[in-house]
Design a protein around this motif. Sequence first.
Motif, PDB file in Angstrom:
ATOM      1  N   ILE A  93       0.847  -1.187   0.000  1.00 10.98           N
ATOM      2  CA  ILE A  93       0.000   0.000   0.000  1.00 10.98           C
ATOM      3  C   ILE A  93       0.886   1.242   0.000  1.00 10.98           C
ATOM      4  CG2 ILE A  93      -1.722   1.305   1.309  1.00 10.98           C
ATOM      5  CD1 ILE A  93      -2.689  -1.416   2.414  1.00 10.98           C
ATOM      6  N   VAL A  94       0.677   2.108  -1.003  1.00 10.56           N
ATOM      7  CA  VAL A  94       1.430   3.353  -1.122  1.00 10.56           C
ATOM      8  C   VAL A  94       0.690   4.428  -0.340  1.00 10.56           C
ATOM      9  CG1 VAL A  94       2.284   5.110  -2.726  1.00 10.56           C
ATOM     10  CG2 VAL A  94       2.322   2.697  -3.386  1.00 10.56           C
ATOM     11  N   HIS A  95       1.415   5.116   0.548  1.00 11.57           N
ATOM     12  CA  HIS A  95       0.829   6.210   1.334  1.00 11.57           C
ATOM     13  C   HIS A  95       1.902   7.260   1.551  1.00 11.57           C
ATOM     14  CE1 HIS A  95       2.732   4.192   4.878  1.00 11.57           C
ATOM     15  NE2 HIS A  95       2.411   3.120   4.182  1.00 11.57           N
ATOM     16  N   GLY A  96       1.571   8.503   1.204  1.00  7.81           N
ATOM     17  CA  GLY A  96       2.582   9.553   1.257  1.00  7.81           C
ATOM     18  C   GLY A  96       3.733   9.188   0.344  1.00  7.81           C
ATOM     19  N   HIS A  97       4.955   9.235   0.876  1.00  8.21           N
ATOM     20  CA  HIS A  97       6.147   8.834   0.125  1.00  8.21           C
ATOM     21  C   HIS A  97       6.718   7.554   0.726  1.00  8.21           C
ATOM     22  CE1 HIS A  97       7.201  12.809  -2.114  1.00  8.21           C
ATOM     23  NE2 HIS A  97       5.969  12.432  -2.307  1.00  8.21           N
ATOM     24  N   SER A  98       5.826   6.623   1.061  1.00  4.95           N
ATOM     25  CA  SER A  98       6.255   5.336   1.598  1.00  4.95           C
ATOM     26  C   SER A  98       5.328   4.240   1.092  1.00  4.95           C
ATOM     27  CB  SER A  98       6.282   5.371   3.138  1.00  4.95           C
ATOM     28  OG  SER A  98       5.017   5.704   3.647  1.00  4.95           O
ATOM     29  N   VAL A  99       5.775   3.000   1.289  1.00  8.80           N
ATOM     30  CA  VAL A  99       4.979   1.837   0.926  1.00  8.80           C
ATOM     31  C   VAL A  99       5.026   0.865   2.099  1.00  8.80           C
ATOM     32  CG1 VAL A  99       6.919   0.659  -0.245  1.00  8.80           C
ATOM     33  CG2 VAL A  99       4.557   0.040  -0.818  1.00  8.80           C
ATOM     34  N   THR A 100       3.897   0.214   2.360  1.00  7.99           N
ATOM     35  CA  THR A 100       3.833  -0.790   3.415  1.00  7.99           C
ATOM     36  C   THR A 100       3.887  -2.168   2.770  1.00  7.99           C
ATOM     37  OG1 THR A 100       2.558   0.643   4.865  1.00  7.99           O
ATOM     38  CG2 THR A 100       2.455  -1.718   5.324  1.00  7.99           C
ATOM     39  N   CYS A 101       4.857  -2.970   3.185  1.00  3.80           N
ATOM     40  CA  CYS A 101       5.026  -4.319   2.634  1.00  3.80           C
ATOM     41  C   CYS A 101       3.777  -5.155   2.923  1.00  3.80           C
ATOM     42  CB  CYS A 101       6.268  -4.966   3.248  1.00  3.80           C
ATOM     43  SG  CYS A 101       6.546  -6.649   2.633  1.00  3.80           S
ATOM     44  N   PRO A 102       3.307  -5.916   1.930  1.00  2.85           N
ATOM     45  CA  PRO A 102       2.096  -6.711   2.129  1.00  2.85           C
ATOM     46  C   PRO A 102       2.284  -7.929   3.038  1.00  2.85           C
ATOM     47  CG  PRO A 102       3.020  -7.189  -0.020  1.00  2.85           C
ATOM     48  CD  PRO A 102       3.828  -6.050   0.564  1.00  2.85           C
ATOM     49  N   HIS A 152       4.475  -8.288   6.085  1.00  9.11           N
ATOM     50  CA  HIS A 152       4.604  -8.082   7.533  1.00  9.11           C
ATOM     51  C   HIS A 152       4.486  -6.622   7.946  1.00  9.11           C
ATOM     52  CE1 HIS A 152       6.756 -11.915   6.675  1.00  9.11           C
ATOM     53  NE2 HIS A 152       5.946 -12.313   7.629  1.00  9.11           N
ATOM     54  N   ASN A 153       3.921  -5.796   7.055  1.00  7.76           N
ATOM     55  CA  ASN A 153       3.619  -4.395   7.350  1.00  7.76           C
ATOM     56  C   ASN A 153       4.825  -3.516   7.651  1.00  7.76           C
ATOM     57  OD1 ASN A 153       0.822  -4.700   6.944  1.00  7.76           O
ATOM     58  ND2 ASN A 153       0.614  -5.550   8.998  1.00  7.76           N
ATOM     59  N   TRP A 154       5.996  -3.868   7.151  1.00  9.61           N
ATOM     60  CA  TRP A 154       7.128  -2.956   7.273  1.00  9.61           C
ATOM     61  C   TRP A 154       6.850  -1.755   6.376  1.00  9.61           C
ATOM     62  CZ3 TRP A 154      12.858  -4.341   7.965  1.00  9.61           C
ATOM     63  CH2 TRP A 154      13.018  -5.229   9.033  1.00  9.61           C
ATOM     64  N   VAL A 155       7.186  -0.566   6.853  1.00  7.71           N
ATOM     65  CA  VAL A 155       6.999   0.658   6.075  1.00  7.71           C
ATOM     66  C   VAL A 155       8.364   1.065   5.515  1.00  7.71           C
ATOM     67  CG1 VAL A 155       6.253   3.058   6.131  1.00  7.71           C
ATOM     68  CG2 VAL A 155       5.040   1.342   7.493  1.00  7.71           C
ATOM     69  N   ILE A 156       8.417   1.255   4.195  1.00 10.55           N
ATOM     70  CA  ILE A 156       9.663   1.559   3.495  1.00 10.55           C
ATOM     71  C   ILE A 156       9.565   2.951   2.864  1.00 10.55           C
ATOM     72  CG2 ILE A 156      11.258   0.793   1.680  1.00 10.55           C
ATOM     73  CD1 ILE A 156      10.861  -1.247   4.011  1.00 10.55           C
ATOM     74  N   ASP A 157      10.581   3.774   3.084  1.00 14.36           N
ATOM     75  CA  ASP A 157      10.663   5.102   2.491  1.00 14.36           C
ATOM     76  C   ASP A 157      10.934   4.945   0.995  1.00 14.36           C
ATOM     77  OD1 ASP A 157      12.335   7.474   1.492  1.00 14.36           O
ATOM     78  OD2 ASP A 157      11.597   8.224   3.420  1.00 14.36           O
ATOM     79  N   LEU A 158      10.094   5.531   0.160  1.00 18.82           N
ATOM     80  CA  LEU A 158      10.241   5.366  -1.286  1.00 18.82           C
ATOM     81  C   LEU A 158      11.472   6.072  -1.846  1.00 18.82           C
ATOM     82  CD1 LEU A 158       6.523   5.725  -2.425  1.00 18.82           C
ATOM     83  CD2 LEU A 158       7.901   3.633  -2.341  1.00 18.82           C
ATOM     84  N   LYS A 159      11.913   7.131  -1.212  1.00 20.24           N
ATOM     85  CA  LYS A 159      13.075   7.874  -1.720  1.00 20.24           C
ATOM     86  C   LYS A 159      14.380   7.143  -1.423  1.00 20.24           C
ATOM     87  CE  LYS A 159      15.285  12.375  -1.735  1.00 20.24           C
ATOM     88  NZ  LYS A 159      15.269  13.750  -1.220  1.00 20.24           N
ATOM     89  N   THR A 160      14.497   6.581  -0.224  1.00 16.56           N
ATOM     90  CA  THR A 160      15.768   5.986   0.201  1.00 16.56           C
ATOM     91  C   THR A 160      15.777   4.462   0.218  1.00 16.56           C
ATOM     92  OG1 THR A 160      15.132   5.961   2.540  1.00 16.56           O
ATOM     93  CG2 THR A 160      16.205   7.971   1.686  1.00 16.56           C
ATOM     94  N   GLY A 161      14.607   3.836   0.280  1.00 15.17           N
ATOM     95  CA  GLY A 161      14.526   2.383   0.420  1.00 15.17           C
ATOM     96  C   GLY A 161      14.710   1.918   1.856  1.00 15.17           C
ATOM     97  N   GLN A 162      14.855   2.861   2.764  1.00 13.95           N
ATOM     98  CA  GLN A 162      15.126   2.572   4.188  1.00 13.95           C
ATOM     99  C   GLN A 162      13.832   2.204   4.915  1.00 13.95           C
ATOM    100  OE1 GLN A 162      18.399   2.837   5.306  1.00 13.95           O
ATOM    101  NE2 GLN A 162      17.690   1.872   7.162  1.00 13.95           N
ATOM    102  N   ALA A 163      13.909   1.177   5.778  1.00 17.42           N
ATOM    103  CA  ALA A 163      12.785   0.831   6.642  1.00 17.42           C
ATOM    104  C   ALA A 163      12.576   1.963   7.638  1.00 17.42           C
ATOM    105  CB  ALA A 163      13.060  -0.479   7.367  1.00 17.42           C
ATOM    106  N   MET A 164      11.328   2.223   7.970  1.00  9.37           N
ATOM    107  CA  MET A 164      10.999   3.321   8.870  1.00  9.37           C
ATOM    108  C   MET A 164      10.527   2.782  10.218  1.00  9.37           C
ATOM    109  SD  MET A 164       9.065   5.569   5.943  1.00  9.37           S
ATOM    110  CE  MET A 164       8.732   7.002   6.940  1.00  9.37           C
ATOM    111  N   GLY A 165      10.508   3.654  11.211  1.00 15.15           N
ATOM    112  CA  GLY A 165      10.057   3.257  12.540  1.00 15.15           C
ATOM    113  C   GLY A 165      11.112   2.419  13.229  1.00 15.15           C
ATOM    114  N   ALA A 166      10.659   1.429  13.986  1.00 16.69           N
ATOM    115  CA  ALA A 166      11.573   0.582  14.761  1.00 16.69           C
ATOM    116  C   ALA A 166      12.281  -0.461  13.900  1.00 16.69           C
ATOM    117  CB  ALA A 166      10.809  -0.109  15.884  1.00 16.69           C
ATOM    118  N   ASP A 167      11.790  -0.682  12.667  1.00 15.64           N
ATOM    119  CA  ASP A 167      12.382  -1.696  11.799  1.00 15.64           C
ATOM    120  C   ASP A 167      13.688  -1.190  11.195  1.00 15.64           C
ATOM    121  OD1 ASP A 167      10.203  -3.445  12.200  1.00 15.64           O
ATOM    122  OD2 ASP A 167       9.042  -2.322  10.726  1.00 15.64           O
TER     123      ASP A 167
END
Length: 114
Positions: A59-68, A70-85
Amino acid sequence: MAQDTSPTLVCHLDDIPEKGARRVPTAAFEVALFRTSDGSVFALRNECPHKKGPLSEGIVHGHSVTCPLHNWVIDLKTGQAMGADEGCTHALKVTVGEDGKVYVALPALEGAAA
């Protein structure tokens, strides 16, 4: 390690759904192209850094995508996992021409003929 090369035409902007993604197979790996609601376009390796989930199906939201998977959120610009991941997937440079053609700097394969 593969290095980014000159831009390669991969599709037209209209081929990428708004707030969605399109998969592009390459010789190196599968690329996921994302188009956000503000019209920005990003390209990542189509693998979540956690368990290699298909980010193009997320799911694309803002400038990130949530992996289908395990719900990891990935920054679309850098490819970096966000939050605690923690983790990162390969981000690629994208250029959209005035004619709507989308170009991605795809990695060159080691040992490939020039």
